[in-house]
Design a protein around this motif. Structure first.
Motif, short mmCIF file in Angstrom:
data_model
loop_
_atom_site.label_atom_id
_atom_site.label_comp_id
_atom_site.label_asym_id
_atom_site.label_seq_id
_atom_site.Cartn_x
_atom_site.Cartn_y
_atom_site.Cartn_z
N VAL A 153 0.84 -1.20 0.00
CA VAL A 153 0.00 0.00 0.00
C VAL A 153 0.88 1.25 0.00
O VAL A 153 0.66 2.16 -0.81
CB VAL A 153 -0.97 0.00 1.21
N HIS A 154 1.88 1.29 0.86
CA HIS A 154 2.77 2.46 0.92
C HIS A 154 3.51 2.66 -0.40
O HIS A 154 3.63 3.79 -0.88
CB HIS A 154 3.78 2.32 2.07
N ARG A 155 4.00 1.57 -0.98
CA ARG A 155 4.73 1.65 -2.24
C ARG A 155 3.85 2.19 -3.36
O ARG A 155 4.24 3.08 -4.12
CB ARG A 155 5.27 0.25 -2.57
N ILE A 156 2.62 1.67 -3.45
CA ILE A 156 1.71 2.10 -4.52
C ILE A 156 1.27 3.55 -4.30
O ILE A 156 1.23 4.35 -5.24
CB ILE A 156 0.50 1.15 -4.61
N GLN A 157 0.96 3.92 -3.06
CA GLN A 157 0.58 5.30 -2.79
C GLN A 157 1.73 6.26 -3.11
O GLN A 157 1.51 7.33 -3.68
CB GLN A 157 0.12 5.47 -1.35
N LYS A 158 2.94 5.87 -2.75
CA LYS A 158 4.10 6.72 -3.04
C LYS A 158 4.26 6.90 -4.55
O LYS A 158 4.51 8.01 -5.03
CB LYS A 158 5.36 6.09 -2.43
N ARG A 159 4.09 5.83 -5.31
CA ARG A 159 4.20 5.92 -6.77
C ARG A 159 3.14 6.86 -7.34
O ARG A 159 3.42 7.70 -8.18
CB ARG A 159 4.08 4.53 -7.41
N HIS A 160 1.90 6.73 -6.85
CA HIS A 160 0.83 7.60 -7.34
C HIS A 160 1.10 9.06 -6.97
O HIS A 160 0.81 9.96 -7.76
CB HIS A 160 -0.53 7.13 -6.81
N ARG B 276 -4.72 9.01 -3.97
CA ARG B 276 -5.03 7.95 -3.00
C ARG B 276 -6.17 7.07 -3.49
O ARG B 276 -6.15 5.85 -3.31
CB ARG B 276 -5.36 8.56 -1.63
N ARG B 277 -7.17 7.69 -4.12
CA ARG B 277 -8.28 6.89 -4.68
C ARG B 277 -7.77 5.98 -5.79
O ARG B 277 -8.14 4.81 -5.87
CB ARG B 277 -9.39 7.80 -5.20
N SER B 278 -6.89 6.51 -6.64
CA SER B 278 -6.32 5.69 -7.72
C SER B 278 -5.50 4.53 -7.15
O SER B 278 -5.57 3.41 -7.65
CB SER B 278 -5.44 6.54 -8.63
N ALA B 279 -4.72 4.82 -6.11
CA ALA B 279 -3.92 3.77 -5.48
C ALA B 279 -4.82 2.71 -4.87
O ALA B 279 -4.57 1.51 -5.00
CB ALA B 279 -3.00 4.38 -4.43
N ALA B 280 -5.90 3.14 -4.21
CA ALA B 280 -6.83 2.19 -3.60
C ALA B 280 -7.47 1.31 -4.67
O ALA B 280 -7.63 0.10 -4.48
CB ALA B 280 -7.90 2.92 -2.80
N GLU B 281 -7.83 1.92 -5.79
CA GLU B 281 -8.43 1.12 -6.87
C GLU B 281 -7.44 0.09 -7.41
O GLU B 281 -7.82 -1.03 -7.72
CB GLU B 281 -8.92 2.04 -8.00
N GLU B 282 -6.19 0.48 -7.51
CA GLU B 282 -5.17 -0.46 -7.98
C GLU B 282 -5.03 -1.63 -7.00
O GLU B 282 -4.95 -2.79 -7.40
CB GLU B 282 -3.83 0.25 -8.15
N ILE B 283 -5.02 -1.32 -5.72
CA ILE B 283 -4.85 -2.34 -4.69
C ILE B 283 -6.07 -3.25 -4.61
O ILE B 283 -5.95 -4.47 -4.51
CB ILE B 283 -4.57 -1.68 -3.33
N LEU B 284 -7.26 -2.64 -4.66
CA LEU B 284 -8.50 -3.41 -4.48
C LEU B 284 -9.05 -3.97 -5.79
O LEU B 284 -10.03 -4.71 -5.78
CB LEU B 284 -9.56 -2.53 -3.82
N GLY B 285 -8.42 -3.64 -6.90
CA GLY B 285 -8.89 -4.06 -8.22
C GLY B 285 -9.23 -5.53 -8.35
O GLY B 285 -10.25 -5.87 -8.97
N PRO B 286 -8.43 -6.43 -7.81
CA PRO B 286 -8.73 -7.86 -7.96
C PRO B 286 -9.96 -8.34 -7.18
O PRO B 286 -10.44 -9.45 -7.41
CB PRO B 286 -7.48 -8.56 -7.43
N LEU B 287 -10.48 -7.53 -6.27
CA LEU B 287 -11.60 -7.96 -5.42
C LEU B 287 -12.95 -7.66 -6.06
O LEU B 287 -13.13 -6.63 -6.70
CB LEU B 287 -11.53 -7.27 -4.06
N THR B 288 -13.89 -8.55 -5.82
CA THR B 288 -15.27 -8.30 -6.23
C THR B 288 -15.90 -7.32 -5.24
O THR B 288 -15.35 -7.06 -4.16
CB THR B 288 -16.10 -9.61 -6.22
N ASP B 289 -17.07 -6.80 -5.58
CA ASP B 289 -17.77 -5.90 -4.66
C ASP B 289 -18.05 -6.59 -3.32
O ASP B 289 -17.92 -5.99 -2.26
CB ASP B 289 -19.09 -5.41 -5.28
N GLN B 290 -18.43 -7.85 -3.40
CA GLN B 290 -18.73 -8.61 -2.18
C GLN B 290 -17.46 -8.78 -1.33
O GLN B 290 -17.51 -8.64 -0.11
CB GLN B 290 -19.32 -9.97 -2.55
#
Length: 149
Positions: A21-28, A114-128
Protein backbone atom coordinates in the motif's frame (compact mmCIF):
# COMPACT_ATOMS: atom_id res chain seq x y z
CA UNK A 1 11.87 -24.97 21.90
CA UNK A 2 9.21 -22.39 21.04
CA UNK A 3 5.83 -23.26 19.64
CA UNK A 4 4.97 -21.80 16.25
CA UNK A 5 2.63 -18.83 16.30
CA UNK A 6 -0.47 -19.70 14.22
CA UNK A 7 -1.05 -16.00 13.49
CA UNK A 8 2.48 -15.45 12.12
CA UNK A 9 1.54 -16.10 8.45
CA UNK A 10 -1.38 -13.67 8.79
CA UNK A 11 0.85 -11.07 10.46
CA UNK A 12 3.36 -11.43 7.61
CA UNK A 13 0.56 -11.00 5.05
CA UNK A 14 -0.60 -7.82 6.80
CA UNK A 15 2.94 -6.43 6.85
CA UNK A 16 3.44 -7.26 3.16
CA UNK A 17 0.11 -5.60 2.33
CA UNK A 18 1.06 -2.50 4.33
CA UNK A 19 4.36 -2.22 2.46
CA UNK A 20 2.56 -2.69 -0.86
CA UNK A 21 0.00 0.00 0.00
CA UNK A 22 2.77 2.46 0.92
CA UNK A 23 4.73 1.65 -2.24
CA UNK A 24 1.71 2.10 -4.52
CA UNK A 25 0.58 5.30 -2.79
CA UNK A 26 4.10 6.72 -3.04
CA UNK A 27 4.20 5.92 -6.77
CA UNK A 28 0.83 7.60 -7.34
CA UNK A 29 2.00 10.67 -5.40
CA UNK A 30 5.21 10.83 -7.46
CA UNK A 31 3.19 10.67 -10.68
CA UNK A 32 1.47 13.90 -9.65
CA UNK A 33 4.86 15.65 -9.66
CA UNK A 34 3.73 17.80 -6.73
CA UNK A 35 6.94 17.25 -4.82
CA UNK A 36 4.97 16.05 -1.79
CA UNK A 37 6.24 13.17 0.31
CA UNK A 38 3.84 10.62 1.83
CA UNK A 39 4.50 12.16 5.27
CA UNK A 40 3.68 15.66 3.96
CA UNK A 41 0.55 14.25 2.35
CA UNK A 42 -0.50 12.83 5.71
CA UNK A 43 0.07 16.18 7.39
CA UNK A 44 -2.04 17.98 4.75
CA UNK A 45 -4.85 15.44 5.22
CA UNK A 46 -4.64 15.85 8.99
CA UNK A 47 -4.74 19.65 8.75
CA UNK A 48 -7.93 19.43 6.67
CA UNK A 49 -9.75 17.76 9.58
CA UNK A 50 -9.33 20.70 11.94
CA UNK A 51 -12.03 23.37 12.09
CA UNK A 52 -9.46 26.02 12.99
CA UNK A 53 -5.68 26.00 12.47
CA UNK A 54 -3.99 23.70 14.99
CA UNK A 55 -0.78 24.21 16.94
CA UNK A 56 2.29 22.18 15.99
CA UNK A 57 1.88 20.22 19.25
CA UNK A 58 -1.69 19.31 18.23
CA UNK A 59 -0.44 18.01 14.88
CA UNK A 60 2.37 16.02 16.52
CA UNK A 61 -0.12 14.40 18.89
CA UNK A 62 -2.63 13.57 16.14
CA UNK A 63 0.10 12.20 13.84
CA UNK A 64 1.73 10.35 16.75
CA UNK A 65 5.17 11.77 16.01
CA UNK A 66 7.63 13.96 17.88
CA UNK A 67 7.13 17.73 17.49
CA UNK A 68 10.45 18.07 15.62
CA UNK A 69 9.11 15.81 12.87
CA UNK A 70 6.12 18.13 12.42
CA UNK A 71 8.42 21.15 12.26
CA UNK A 72 10.38 19.53 9.43
CA UNK A 73 7.19 18.66 7.52
CA UNK A 74 5.74 22.14 8.01
CA UNK A 75 9.02 23.75 6.91
CA UNK A 76 8.87 21.86 3.60
CA UNK A 77 5.20 22.55 3.02
CA UNK A 78 5.60 26.21 3.94
CA UNK A 79 8.53 26.57 1.52
CA UNK A 80 6.26 25.28 -1.27
CA UNK A 81 3.45 27.64 -0.25
CA UNK A 82 1.04 24.90 0.84
CA UNK A 83 0.80 25.87 4.51
CA UNK A 84 1.58 28.97 6.50
CA UNK A 85 2.37 29.70 10.10
CA UNK A 86 -0.02 32.21 11.69
CA UNK A 87 -0.04 33.70 15.18
CA UNK A 88 -2.83 32.61 17.49
CA UNK A 89 -5.24 35.54 17.85
CA UNK A 90 -5.55 35.05 21.62
CA UNK A 91 -1.86 34.36 22.37
CA UNK A 92 0.65 35.74 19.87
CA UNK A 93 3.40 33.49 21.28
CA UNK A 94 1.49 30.45 19.94
CA UNK A 95 1.88 29.61 16.27
CA UNK A 96 -0.82 27.79 14.36
CA UNK A 97 -0.60 26.06 10.99
CA UNK A 98 -3.14 26.65 8.25
CA UNK A 99 -3.64 25.36 4.74
CA UNK A 100 -3.20 27.85 1.92
CA UNK A 101 -5.16 27.82 -1.33
CA UNK A 102 -2.22 25.95 -2.91
CA UNK A 103 -2.35 23.48 -0.03
CA UNK A 104 -6.07 22.85 -0.56
CA UNK A 105 -5.46 22.29 -4.28
CA UNK A 106 -2.58 19.90 -3.54
CA UNK A 107 -4.85 18.09 -1.07
CA UNK A 108 -7.48 17.58 -3.79
CA UNK A 109 -4.83 16.07 -6.05
CA UNK A 110 -3.51 13.90 -3.21
CA UNK A 111 -7.03 12.58 -2.57
CA UNK A 112 -7.30 11.65 -6.24
CA UNK A 113 -3.96 9.85 -6.12
CA UNK A 114 -5.03 7.95 -3.00
CA UNK A 115 -8.28 6.89 -4.68
CA UNK A 116 -6.32 5.69 -7.72
CA UNK A 117 -3.92 3.77 -5.48
CA UNK A 118 -6.83 2.19 -3.60
CA UNK A 119 -8.43 1.12 -6.87
CA UNK A 120 -5.17 -0.46 -7.98
CA UNK A 121 -4.85 -2.34 -4.69
CA UNK A 122 -8.50 -3.41 -4.48
CA UNK A 123 -8.89 -4.06 -8.22
CA UNK A 124 -8.73 -7.86 -7.96
CA UNK A 125 -11.60 -7.96 -5.42
CA UNK A 126 -15.27 -8.30 -6.23
CA UNK A 127 -17.77 -5.90 -4.66
CA UNK A 128 -18.73 -8.61 -2.18
CA UNK A 129 -15.09 -9.21 -1.23
CA UNK A 130 -14.53 -5.45 -0.80
CA UNK A 131 -17.53 -5.25 1.51
CA UNK A 132 -16.29 -8.22 3.56
CA UNK A 133 -12.78 -6.74 3.74
CA UNK A 134 -14.19 -3.39 4.87
CA UNK A 135 -16.07 -5.09 7.69
CA UNK A 136 -13.01 -7.04 8.77
CA UNK A 137 -10.83 -3.93 8.72
CA UNK A 138 -13.41 -2.01 10.77
CA UNK A 139 -13.33 -4.78 13.35
CA UNK A 140 -9.54 -4.76 13.50
CA UNK A 141 -9.24 -0.98 13.67
CA UNK A 142 -12.14 -0.29 16.05
CA UNK A 143 -12.56 -3.56 17.90
CA UNK A 144 -9.55 -3.87 20.16
CA UNK A 145 -8.08 -1.19 22.40
CA UNK A 146 -4.38 -0.42 22.08
CA UNK A 147 -2.27 -2.33 24.55
CA UNK A 148 0.85 -0.93 26.14
CA UNK A 149 3.94 -2.84 25.08
Amino acid sequence: MTTPDPDEPLAEQLLRLTRRVHRIQKRHLQQLALGITPAQSRLLRTLAHYESPPRMADLAERLEVVPRAVTTLVDGLEASGRVRRVPDPSNRRVIRIELTADGREALREVHGARRSAAEEILGPLTDQQREALGGLLDTLVDGAPDRAC
